[in-house]
Motif scaffolding. Structure first.
Motif, PDB file in Angstrom:
ATOM      1  N   ALA A  92       0.832  -1.206   0.000  1.00 30.45           N
ATOM      2  CA  ALA A  92       0.000   0.000   0.000  1.00 30.45           C
ATOM      3  C   ALA A  92       0.866   1.256   0.000  1.00 30.45           C
ATOM      4  N   TYR A  93       1.988   1.211   0.703  1.00 29.62           N
ATOM      5  CA  TYR A  93       2.882   2.365   0.757  1.00 29.62           C
ATOM      6  C   TYR A  93       3.563   2.623  -0.585  1.00 29.62           C
ATOM      7  N   TRP A  94       3.769   1.555  -1.361  1.00 28.25           N
ATOM      8  CA  TRP A  94       4.541   1.704  -2.608  1.00 28.25           C
ATOM      9  C   TRP A  94       3.667   1.934  -3.830  1.00 28.25           C
ATOM     10  N   ASN A  95       2.352   1.794  -3.702  1.00 26.06           N
ATOM     11  CA  ASN A  95       1.520   1.943  -4.897  1.00 26.06           C
ATOM     12  C   ASN A  95       0.553   3.122  -4.830  1.00 26.06           C
ATOM     13  N   GLY A  96       0.748   4.014  -3.868  1.00 21.82           N
ATOM     14  CA  GLY A  96      -0.063   5.224  -3.817  1.00 21.82           C
ATOM     15  C   GLY A  96      -1.423   5.071  -3.172  1.00 21.82           C
ATOM     16  N   THR A  97      -1.674   3.956  -2.488  1.00 15.39           N
ATOM     17  CA  THR A  97      -2.945   3.780  -1.786  1.00 15.39           C
ATOM     18  C   THR A  97      -3.031   4.775  -0.622  1.00 15.39           C
ATOM     19  N   PRO A  98      -4.120   5.517  -0.481  1.00 16.98           N
ATOM     20  CA  PRO A  98      -4.244   6.433   0.662  1.00 16.98           C
ATOM     21  C   PRO A  98      -4.226   5.653   1.983  1.00 16.98           C
ATOM     22  N   TYR A  99      -3.545   6.195   2.966  1.00 14.39           N
ATOM     23  CA  TYR A  99      -3.477   5.527   4.269  1.00 14.39           C
ATOM     24  C   TYR A  99      -3.601   6.555   5.380  1.00 14.39           C
ATOM     25  N   LEU A 100      -3.979   6.052   6.537  1.00 12.94           N
ATOM     26  CA  LEU A 100      -4.215   6.893   7.700  1.00 12.94           C
ATOM     27  C   LEU A 100      -3.388   6.365   8.859  1.00 12.94           C
ATOM     28  N   GLY A 101      -2.724   7.268   9.584  1.00 18.01           N
ATOM     29  CA  GLY A 101      -1.906   6.871  10.723  1.00 18.01           C
ATOM     30  C   GLY A 101      -2.307   7.612  11.985  1.00 18.01           C
ATOM     31  N   PHE A 102      -2.349   6.885  13.117  1.00 11.27           N
ATOM     32  CA  PHE A 102      -2.622   7.496  14.415  1.00 11.27           C
ATOM     33  C   PHE A 102      -1.521   7.127  15.392  1.00 11.27           C
ATOM     34  N   GLY A 103      -1.197   8.063  16.270  1.00  9.44           N
ATOM     35  CA  GLY A 103      -0.158   7.835  17.264  1.00  9.44           C
ATOM     36  C   GLY A 103       0.983   8.811  17.078  1.00  9.44           C
TER      37      GLY A 103
END
Length: 425
Positions: free
Chosen positions: A272-283
């Motif tokens: 997901a990080y390498w193909n442009g998939t949107p992601y959400l991070g908390f912390g």
């Protein structure tokens, strides 16, 4: 219970290509606590006393934040989740399990991974992970040599690492192992031994990284003072080649510059990080990457975020709130603070080209066409042709451009050339 839907490299790439677009496809939850800070580590982590109340409050707050995002529909298309650190297994088993279960409630999770360190992984943690629905465990081993582990400042020893890996494999979770090359005192023989040990202990995925001396770490100070030598680039290259030789001989396949897996065991979250998939991070220091529409949805929940004044195509967020502030927020998203980076369509396209060049799938025709629209065909083709002429990438039967053996070893030259396309100068 954990998913039993395993994907091979081609199917994993197809999965993300056919993923139904939504605000985010991947979720990352960061646990910043460690028993001790390692000498090389510049991650967002801090030494924390065992059973410190802060850890429980922090985990509870993250759960509430996930719940609020889920209830608002931000996680409806969620496909993967990853709990990383730091050391997630510093949390009490019940708190870690509850956090995993919170992420499992939303979207259609195909894979849920959790990091662990050998010294803190207990049978109770493994049971909690299985019960909550985790599918993959990533164990931070780094080496199976006690002298090398001591040099790194790791808490565990080689025997503890072996026992932790054996327990993880026996639990039924899919197991990954992180190893490191160019460690002080490491030899070609000891590095090869570590890779072979991981395979013999039954892991189905491994990530292998060269030691990088990061500013602000004890290792950086030691190198600056002359007490420690800068890691040898030749040794790093030899270690990466040795890992490739050992792992491929045992049936593993590289799918990303640092990662190898058994057939069917590719880490979807990594991709997901390498193909442009949107992601959400908390912390603490967790990163998010969303498009303009996804950012506006986030702003509805977190109006403290700045307006997308430049109408950026892609936005990156990094949480700047401390562990204490996150814990005290008790799930209140509006209490969080972020740094926001805006990217133009051209910069986003260049970034996607650069990240695709980290994988064995490479730069496919669809990605090229998107880059042509945002950057211009002449500039994109000129850069790709130049990298081909230098022997760093090559076109394969699928039409995609993938790294050559030299390209894997000189990855920064490939990534730098592609990222230069972000500028029209």
């Amino acid at each position: 219970m954990p998913s039993t839907h395993y994907l091979g490299p081609a199917d994993a790439q197809k999965f993300w290509r056919t993923w139904t677009p939504g605000p985010v496809g991947a979720l990352y939850l960061h646990i910043p606590f460690c028993l001790r800070k390692c000498a090389y580590c510049d991650f967002a982590s801090c030494a924390t006393a065992h059973q410190a109340p802060l850890m429980h409050d922090y985990a509870q707050s993250l759960q509430a934040m996930v719940r609020r995002m889920g209830e608002a529909g931000l996680l409806d298309h969620l496909a993967t989740a990853y709990v990383g650190g730091g050391t997630p297994t510093m949390l009490a088993p019940q708190d870690l399990g509850a956090l995993i279960a919170a992420a499992r409630r939303y979207g259609s999770i195909q894979e849920l991974s959790c990091e662990a360190n050998p010294e803190s992984l207990t049978p109770a943690h493994l049971a909690a992970l299985r019960e909550a629905g985790a599918s993959r465990l990533s164990l931070g081993v780094q080496s199976f040599n006690d002298n090398e582990l001591q040099a790194l400042g790791r808490v565990h020893n080689a025997q503890t690492a072996r026992e932790a890996l054996q327990s993880a494999v026996a639990s039924g979770l899919r197991v990954s192992c992180d190893l490191m090359g160019a460690i002080p005192h490491q030899t070609p023989q000891s590095f090869a031994y570590s890779v072979e040990q991981a395979v013999q202990l039954g892991v189905d995925h491994t990530s292998i990284y060269p030691l990088i001396i990061e500013e602000g770490t004890p290792f950086y100070a030691a190198v600056e003072s002359g007490e420690m030598a800068q890691p040898s680039e030749d040794f790093e290259a030899d270690a990466m080649l040795a890992a490739q030789r050992i792992l491929t001989a045992q049936g593993f396949s590289r799918y990303e510059v640092a990662s190898y897996s058994w057939p069917g065991e590719v880490c979807l979250h990594n991709l997901a990080y390498w193909n442009g998939t949107p992601y959400l991070g908390f912390g603490v220091a967790a990163a998010s990457m969303v498009d303009a529409a996804g950012y506006e949805k986030l702003r509805q929940l977190m109006p403290q975020l700045p307006r997308n004044a430049s109408a950026a195509a892609r936005l990156r967020l990094s949480c700047t709130s401390s562990a204490t502030e996150i814990a005290e927020a008790c799930g209140n998203l509006q209490a969080l603070q972020f740094e926001v980076e805006s990217m133009t369509a051209r910069e986003a396209a260049a970034e996607d080209l650069m990240l695709a060049a980290r994988t064995t799938y490479g730069i496919g025709r669809e990605l090229q066409e998107r880059a042509y629209k945002a950057i211009g065909q002449e500039a994109v083709d000129a850069t790709i042709d130049d990298l081909c002429e230098r022997g760093l990438i090559e076109q394969v039967a699928s039409g995609a451009y993938v790294p050559t053996q030299q390209g894997w070893l000189l990855g920064n030259e490939v990534y730098g050339a592609l990222w230069d396309l972000a500028s029209d100068n």
